[in-house]
Motif scaffolding. Structure first.
Motif, PDB file in Angstrom:
ATOM      1  N   ASN A 401       3.623 -29.024  47.660  1.00  7.15           N
ATOM      2  CA  ASN A 401       3.513 -29.196  46.209  1.00  7.15           C
ATOM      3  C   ASN A 401       3.660 -27.838  45.533  1.00  7.15           C
ATOM      4  OD1 ASN A 401       2.329 -29.332  43.548  1.00  7.15           O
ATOM      5  ND2 ASN A 401       1.545 -31.345  44.101  1.00  7.15           N
ATOM      6  N   VAL A 402       4.671 -27.696  44.705  1.00  5.73           N
ATOM      7  CA  VAL A 402       4.973 -26.411  44.070  1.00  5.73           C
ATOM      8  C   VAL A 402       4.094 -26.171  42.848  1.00  5.73           C
ATOM      9  CG1 VAL A 402       6.810 -25.070  42.963  1.00  5.73           C
ATOM     10  CG2 VAL A 402       7.331 -26.504  44.941  1.00  5.73           C
ATOM     11  N   TYR A 403       3.633 -27.236  42.227  1.00  3.70           N
ATOM     12  CA  TYR A 403       2.780 -27.094  41.044  1.00  3.70           C
ATOM     13  C   TYR A 403       1.483 -26.369  41.396  1.00  3.70           C
ATOM     14  CZ  TYR A 403      -0.175 -28.491  37.082  1.00  3.70           C
ATOM     15  OH  TYR A 403      -1.021 -28.489  36.002  1.00  3.70           O
ATOM     16  N   MET A 404       0.882 -26.725  42.526  1.00  9.52           N
ATOM     17  CA  MET A 404      -0.444 -26.200  42.869  1.00  9.52           C
ATOM     18  C   MET A 404      -0.482 -24.676  42.993  1.00  9.52           C
ATOM     19  SD  MET A 404      -2.538 -28.672  42.824  1.00  9.52           S
ATOM     20  CE  MET A 404      -3.182 -30.184  43.531  1.00  9.52           C
ATOM     21  N   PRO A 405       0.419 -24.039  43.751  1.00  6.18           N
ATOM     22  CA  PRO A 405       0.351 -22.572  43.826  1.00  6.18           C
ATOM     23  C   PRO A 405       0.720 -21.884  42.519  1.00  6.18           C
ATOM     24  CG  PRO A 405       2.241 -23.397  45.058  1.00  6.18           C
ATOM     25  CD  PRO A 405       1.415 -24.590  44.693  1.00  6.18           C
ATOM     26  N   ASN A 406       1.332 -22.607  41.598  1.00  7.07           N
ATOM     27  CA  ASN A 406       1.561 -22.026  40.269  1.00  7.07           C
ATOM     28  C   ASN A 406       0.315 -22.129  39.402  1.00  7.07           C
ATOM     29  OD1 ASN A 406       4.493 -21.108  39.428  1.00  7.07           O
ATOM     30  ND2 ASN A 406       4.731 -22.738  40.953  1.00  7.07           N
ATOM     31  N   ARG A 407      -0.485 -23.160  39.625  1.00  6.66           N
ATOM     32  CA  ARG A 407      -1.716 -23.323  38.840  1.00  6.66           C
ATOM     33  C   ARG A 407      -2.873 -22.527  39.435  1.00  6.66           C
ATOM     34  NH1 ARG A 407      -3.455 -27.987  35.185  1.00  6.66           N
ATOM     35  NH2 ARG A 407      -5.583 -27.409  34.669  1.00  6.66           N
TER      36      ARG A 407
END
Length: 957
Positions: A401-407
Motif C-alpha cells: 500500500n503506497v498511501y500508508m508510507p506517505n501518511r
C-alpha cells in the motif's frame, strides 16, 4: 458467442481461467500479414469487460470502453492505417477485468470483443474477428493483490517491470507457447446482449508537465502497513458496490520478538473502510477518535482480533502497526495466509432503492456466536468456530500500500533543490539526477499548477528493483505537508527493471500535487521525464467572458477549468475521489457547460444513460451506471429538469421523443409513492446538500415535494412539445394537488415558513432551512403573502434558519435571486465564496467551503457541482438566454452588477453569440453578433445596440 461489431461479427473471448477473478490483467494477441499497404483506412472495432488498452505493432492506439450498462456495452472504433506495415503485423490488447462493481461499472465477466477491417487493393477488404485462434496470456507484471482505490473506484496500480517481458506489445514477441483464447458460449449466462457504437468522440490526451519541483526530502516510512480485502470472505457471491453491515471478526497471531507496545493506526473513518475494537490476548482496546490505539504485545504469539460491526461502504481494512521492532502477522498452521475472517454471523445490505415504506429486514445489533468468538484469548479457542473461519487469500492481502508510507513517515532531511532536478519537468532530453543514501528514501514534490486529470507517465534510468511510488493530492500546506486524500488510495507503485525505461499508467487519476518517492535504490537514478497525459472530453473554448473586475475574471477561469477537468465519457463529480456521474450534480453542471463549451453530445449521452437505471429501480438512480443501487430522490427529479433544459438549449426534439417514455415511467414511479395527503413519501436518500437540514429517509421532505411538483410541470411542458395534450393535462393536475398539499401540511403558521419535513411520527419538523424555502419558491408552490414572505427571506435570510453556504446549493439560491432581479446580490456572493478559493491559491472550485464533519473546508478541491459562476456570469452579466428551443430566439439582457464593461461569447447550436457592452448613466450600450437565423430580443436596460456581421471583429464601444 458471436456478436455484431463494426461491419461484421466476432466472438467474445477470454482465457480459460475463472470469469470473475479480482483485478485480472490478461494480454490478447493476433498476428496477421498484409501483402501491401493502401491509402484507404483500416479499422479496429473493440470493447472489453472491464477495460482495455489496445496496441498495433507496439504503438498505443487507445483505451476504453466508455461507461455503459452491462447488457449493451459500447465499442470503440480506431483508424489504424498509419500504424500498419506491409507483411507482418500484430494487434495486442491488454484487458483488465475488475471482478467487482464500482460507481462507474457494473460487474459482468471478463471478455474481449474485437474486429479488424483491413483495406486492400482495388477496394477489397478483409476482416479478422476475435476468436479461438487469438493468443492469450496473463500479464504477470500487475499485482492482483493491489488494494482498492476507494469504494467508488477499482484497484490501485502496482506494476513490476520484471514480471513480464516488455516486448509483449511488439511483433517480435514469441507467443507460440501462449494459450489459445476461449470463445465464450451463450449458454454460460453472458451479461452482454448487444454492443453499441460509441456515441461521443474519443477523449483528448495533452501532455502537461509540472510547474515546479516544490521540494526534495529524505523520508523513512513508519511501521508496517496491511491492507485486507474482506469482500470475497464476507459476501463472496455479491459483486455489487452497495454498503453493508456485518458481524464478523478479523483474526491472526501477531508474533513479537519481545514484550513491547504497538500503535495501530487507521487512516480513515468507518464507512470509507472498516475496522472496530481490538482484542489482544483477551484484552479489549477501543480505537480513539484520532483512529489510533496502543496495544500491548507479549513476546511470542499474541491473539489479535478486530471487530467488524459498523456499517461500511468499502469492505477493506487498512492499518499501520508501529512498534520498536518488526512483528509478523501469521495464521497458525498455514504459511500462505496472514489473516482469517470469522463470519459473517450476520449480514445486511444497506440499499436505498425508493420503496414506499422503510425496508423491513430483521433487526439485529449482535449475535451470540459472534460475541462468544470475541471473548477468545488464545488461538485454539477459535477452532470451535472452524465452520466460520476463512483464510484471507494472498491476492486479498496487500503489503505494498503506497498511501500508508506517505501518511505515516518521518522526514529525515530537507535536500537542497539543485537546478538539474528541474530537467525532469522540462520537455527536453536532459535529466535530473537523484543520489540515494542510507538516511532514507528520496521524495520529490511536484506541483502541476492545475488539476491534472489523466494518466501519469515517466521515464528514468534505474537499477533493477528500484521502487517508484506516486501519490497524488490536491493541496499541500506551506510546510509541504499534504492534505491527505480522505478515503482514497490515489497511488501508483512501479518496480524498475535494469536500465532506461518508460512507463505509462493505465489508471486514471486526478490531483494537483504529486509526491514521487524513490525507494530501495542503490545507485544514482536519472529521471528524464515526469508528466501527465491530460485526458478530457474534447472541447473548444467557445464560451468566454472578460469584464472590468479582475477578480470575477479569475473566478470565470477556475470555473471552466474545473468543469473541463470533470468532463470524461460522462460528466463526473470530480476527477480525483469518485469520477462518478452523479445525476443531480449533472443538472447544474449541464447548464454551466452550455455557457462554457456548448458540448451538447456529452449532455445527451449523460441524460440517456440515466434512463437505463429504470430497468432495476422504480425511479431513476443517483449515479449511473453504478454497482451502488441507490435512489437519491432529489437527483431523480433534477434529471427531469435537466432533460427539459437540454431541449431548451439544444433544440434536439429527437431526444425528447426518445426520452419521453422514460420520463413517463419515472414520474409514474413517483406518483405511486404519494400518500393519502397527496405528499411524496418514499424510503430513499432524501438529502439535498451537505447541511443540517431535517430530511429523514423515511419521512416527508418538503423540498422533495416541491421538486416533484416542479418536475411534473417540466414533463407537462415536454408532453406539450410532443403534442401529448392529455398527458400534459394530467401532469399539471397532479402538480397542483401536490402544491396544495405542501401548503396545507408543510407550512408553519407560527414560523411563517415551510418546515423541512413532516416526520414519520406525524409531527412537523422544527428545523427551517433556507434550502427548503428556495426549493419551494423555485417550484412556484408559494403564492400571495407566502410568496412575498419567501422573497423577503431570499434577500435577508433569517439567522435562525439553516443557511446556504456551500457552492452546490448556492446555484439554486442564485436562480431564485435572479427571479427577483437581485443580480447584484448574486455577484457579490460569487466574489465572496469563489474569491476565497482564489485567495487560498487553488486553481479550481471546491466541493464545499464548510464541512463541520471535517478538519478542513472541503474534501475535493476540484468539483464540477461548484462551477455555478460559469453559468450565472454568462446568463446574467452577458445576459444571454434562450427564448425558444435551440436559441432560434435569444434574449440579450445584461445586468451590469456594478461593472463598467464586459465582453464575451456564449455557445449556441448555430455557433456563438458575441457580445461587448459598456455601462452608462442612462443604461447599457451594446454591440453583438449572432449566427444567421437567430432572432435576438434586447433587454429593457439596453439603450443602444448594434448588430455586427457574424464573424466581424468588434471594436471598443
Amino acid at each position: 458467442m458471436m456478436m455484431h461489431i463494426g461491419n461484421g461479427e466476432a466472438h467474445w473471448i477470454w482465457d480459460g481461467d475463472e470469469p470473475r477473478k479480482r483485478n485480472r490483467w490478461v494480454i490478447f494477441r493476433k498476428k496477421f500479414t498484409l501483402d501491401e499497404l493502401v491509402e484507404e483506412s483500416s479499422w479496429l472495432h473493440i470493447t472489453a469487460d472491464s477495460k482495455y488498452a489496445a496496441y498495433v505493432n507496439g504503438r498505443f492506439i487507445g483505451m476504453g470502453p466508455a461507461r455503459g450498462w452491462p447488457s449493451t456495452p459500447f465499442y470503440d472504433t480506431y483508424d489504424i492505417r498509419e500504424h500498419l506495415r506491409a507483411q507482418d503485423n500484430v494487434v495486442t490488447v491488454l484487458v483488465q477485468h475488475y471482478g467487482i462493481s464500482t460507481f462507474q461499472y457494473i460487474e459482468g465477466r471478463g471478455g474481449l470483443l474485437a474486429r479488424l477491417e483491413l483495406a486492400g487493393s482495388e477496394g477489397r477488404t478483409s476482416a479478422i474477428g476475435s476468436d479461438r485462434f487469438w493468443r492469450v496470456h496473463p500479464h504477470e507484471g500487475y499485482a492482483r493483490s493491489a488494494e482498492r482505490i476507494c469504494c467508488q473506484l477499482a484497484w490501485t496500480e502496482i506494476y513490476d517491470a520484471n514480471g513480464m517481458d516488455e516486448g509483449w506489445k511488439d511483433i517480435s514477441c514469441e507467443d507460440d507457447e501462449w494459450d489459445f483464447a476461449v470463445e465464450l458460449k451463450e449458454e454460460v449466462g453472458l451479461p452482454w446482449q448487444a454492443v453499441r457504437k460509441r456515441d461521443i468522440p474519443h477523449l483528448t490526451e495533452t501532455v502537461i508537465y509540472p510547474r515546479a519541483v516544490e521540494g526534495v526530502r529524505r523520508v523513512v516510512p513508519r511501521g508496517q502497513s496491511v491492507s485486507l480485502d474482506l469482500q470475497p470472505n464476507l459476501f463472496p457471491e455479491s459483486r455489487d458496490a452497495n454498503p453493508r453491515k456485518v458481524l464478523a471478526l478479523v483474526a491472526c497471531q501477531i508474533v513479537a520478538p519481545r514484550e513491547m507496545p504497538c500503535v495501530i493506526s487507521f487512516p480513515w473513518d468507518n464507512w470509507l473502510s472498516t475496522y472496530g475494537s481490538l482484542s489482544v490476548n483477551g484484552t479489549i482496546y477501543e480505537v480513539s477518535a484520532s483512529r489510533e490505539v496502543e496495544i500491548r504485545l507479549l513476546a511470542g504469539a499474541n491473539l489479535f482480533l478486530m471487530r467488524i460491526s459498523e456499517p461500511f461502504h468499502l469492505g477493506s481494512v487498512f492499518f499501520n502497526a508501529q512498534a520498536d521492532e518488526p512483528v509478523a502477522f501469521v495464521v497458525p498452521g498455514d504459511p500462505s495466509a496472514s489473516f482469517v475472517t470469522l463470519g459473517p454471523f450476520r449480514s445486511r445490505t444497506l440499499a436505498q432503492t425508493g420503496g414506499n415504506l422503510p425496508q423491513t429486514e430483521e433487526e439485529w445489533e449482535t449475535d451470540e456466536r459472534f460475541e462468544k468468538a470475541w471473548q477468545a484469548k488464545e488461538w485454539d479457542e477459535l477452532l470451535s468456530f472452524r465452520q466460520w473461519i476463512r483464510l484471507i487469500a494472498p491476492e486479498q492481502t496487500c503489503r505494498d500500500n503506497v498511501y500508508m508510507p506517505n501518511r505515516y513517515k518521518d522526514i529525515v532531511q530537507e535536500v537542497p533543490l539543485t537546478s538539474d532536478l528541474r530537467n525532469m519537468i522540462l520537455p527536453n532530453s536532459s535529466y535530473g539526477m537523484l543520489y540515494p543514501d542510507l538516511q532514507g528514501d528520496i521524495e520529490l514534490l511536484l506541483d502541476f499548477g492545475q488539476e491534472a486529470t489523466g494518466y501519469i507517465q515517466f521515464e528514468l534510468d534505474a537499477e533493477q528493483g528500484t521502487v517508484v511510488d506516486c501519490y497524488g493530492v490536491e493541496r499541500v500546506g506551506a510546510d509541504l505537508a499534504s492534505e491527505h486524500s480522505e478515503g482514497m488510495n490515489n497511488t501508483l507503485r512501479y518496480v524498475s527493471r535494469e536500465g532506461k525505461q518508460l512507463y505509462r499508467s493505465l489508471v486514471r487519476r486526478g490531483f494537483r500535487y504529486l509526491f514521487v518517492t524513490f525507494r530501495k535504490a542503490k545507485r544514482p537514478i536519472k529521471v528524464f521525464d515526469v508528466h501527465v497525459r491530460f485526458s478530457t472530453y474534447p472541447v473548444t473554448e467557445n464560451g468566454r467572458l472578460e469584464c472590468s473586475d479582475e477578480r470575477l475574471n479569475r473566478i470565470w477561469d477556475i470555473s471552466w477549468k474545473t468543469l473541463l477537468a470533470c468532463m470524461e465519457d460522462t460528466l463526473v463529480d470530480c476527477p480525483a475521489y469518485e469520477q462518478t456521474f452523479w445525476v443531480g450534480d449533472a443538472r447544474n453542471v449541464s447548464l454551466v457547460n452550455y455557457y462554457c463549451f456548448g458540448s451538447y453530445p456529452l449532455i445527451r449521452r449523460c441524460l440517456s444513460l440515466v434512463a437505463g437505471s429504470l430497468q432495476r429501480s422504480p425511479v431513476t438512480e443517483s449515479q449511473v451506471p453504478s454497482g451502488w443501487h441507490n435512489v437519491l430522490t432529489a437527483w431523480s427529479l433534477l434529471w427531469v429538469a435537466a432533460c427539459k433544459e437540454y431541449y431548451v438549449y439544444s433544440g434536439d426534439v429527437a431526444f425528447l421523443k426518445e426520452i419521453y417514455p422514460s420520463l413517463q415511467r419515472n414520474m409514474e414511479g413517483f406518483l405511486a409513492r404519494l400518500n393519502d395527503r397527496d405528499l411524496l413519501q418514499m424510503n430513499a436518500w432524501n438529502m439535498l446538500e451537505w447541511a443540517a437540514m431535517d430530511t429523514p429517509d423515511d419521512g416527508i421532505a418538503t423540498h422533495l415535494n416541491a421538486s416533484l411538483a416542479n418536475a411534473l410541470e417540466a414533463v407537462a411542458d415536454i408532453a406539450e412539445e410532443l403534442a401529448y395534450e392529455r398527458d400534459a393535462a394530467r401532469w399539471r393536475q397532479v402538480a397542483e394537488k401536490i402544491k396544495l398539499a405542501v401548503n396545507r401540511w408543510l407550512w408553519d403558521e407560527e414560523k411563517l415558513a415551510y418546515a423541512d419535513s413532516l416526520r414519520s411520527d406525524g409531527t412537523l419538523s422544527n428545523v427551517f432551512s433556507m434550502q427548503t424555502q428556495v426549493m419551494v419558491y423555485l417550484a412556484d408552490c408559494a403564492s400571495g403573502s407566502r410568496k412575498t414572505r419567501l422573497e423577503q427571506y431570499l434577500q435577508q435570510p433569517p439567522d435562525s434558519f439553516v443557511q446556504i453556504v456551500n457552492p452546490f446549493m448556492l446555484f439554486f439560491y442564485f436562480e431564485a435571486l435572479s427571479r427577483i432581479n437581485r443580480q447584484n446580490q448574486i455577484v457579490d456572493r460569487i466574489r465572496e465564496v469563489w474569491g476565497r478559493m482564489i485567495d487560498e491559491g487553488t486553481e479550481s472550485c471546491w466541493e464545499t467551503v464548510s464541512r463541520p464533519d471535517m478538519d478542513r473546508p472541503t474534501r475535493s478541491y476540484c468539483h464540477a457541482w461548484s462551477t455555478a459562476p460559469g453559468y450565472f456570469m454568462g446568463s446574467e452579466i452577458l445576459g444571454v438566454r434562450p427564448l425558444a428551443p435551440g436559441f432560434t430566439r435569444a434574449l440579450i439582457d445584461p445586468k451590469p452588477c456594478g461593472l463598467h464593461w464586459a465582453k464575451g461569447s456564449v455557445p449556441v447550436p448555430q455557433g456563438t453569440i458575441e457580445i461587448e457592452w459598456r455601462s452608462a448613466a442612462d443604461g447599457i450600450s451594446l454591440q453583438y453578433a449572432a449566427p444567421p437565423g437567430i432572432e435576438v430580443v434586447m433587454g429593457r436596460d439596453v439603450v443602444h445596440h448594434v448588430r455586427m456581421e457574424y464573424g466581424e471583429e468588434k471594436g471598443c464601444l
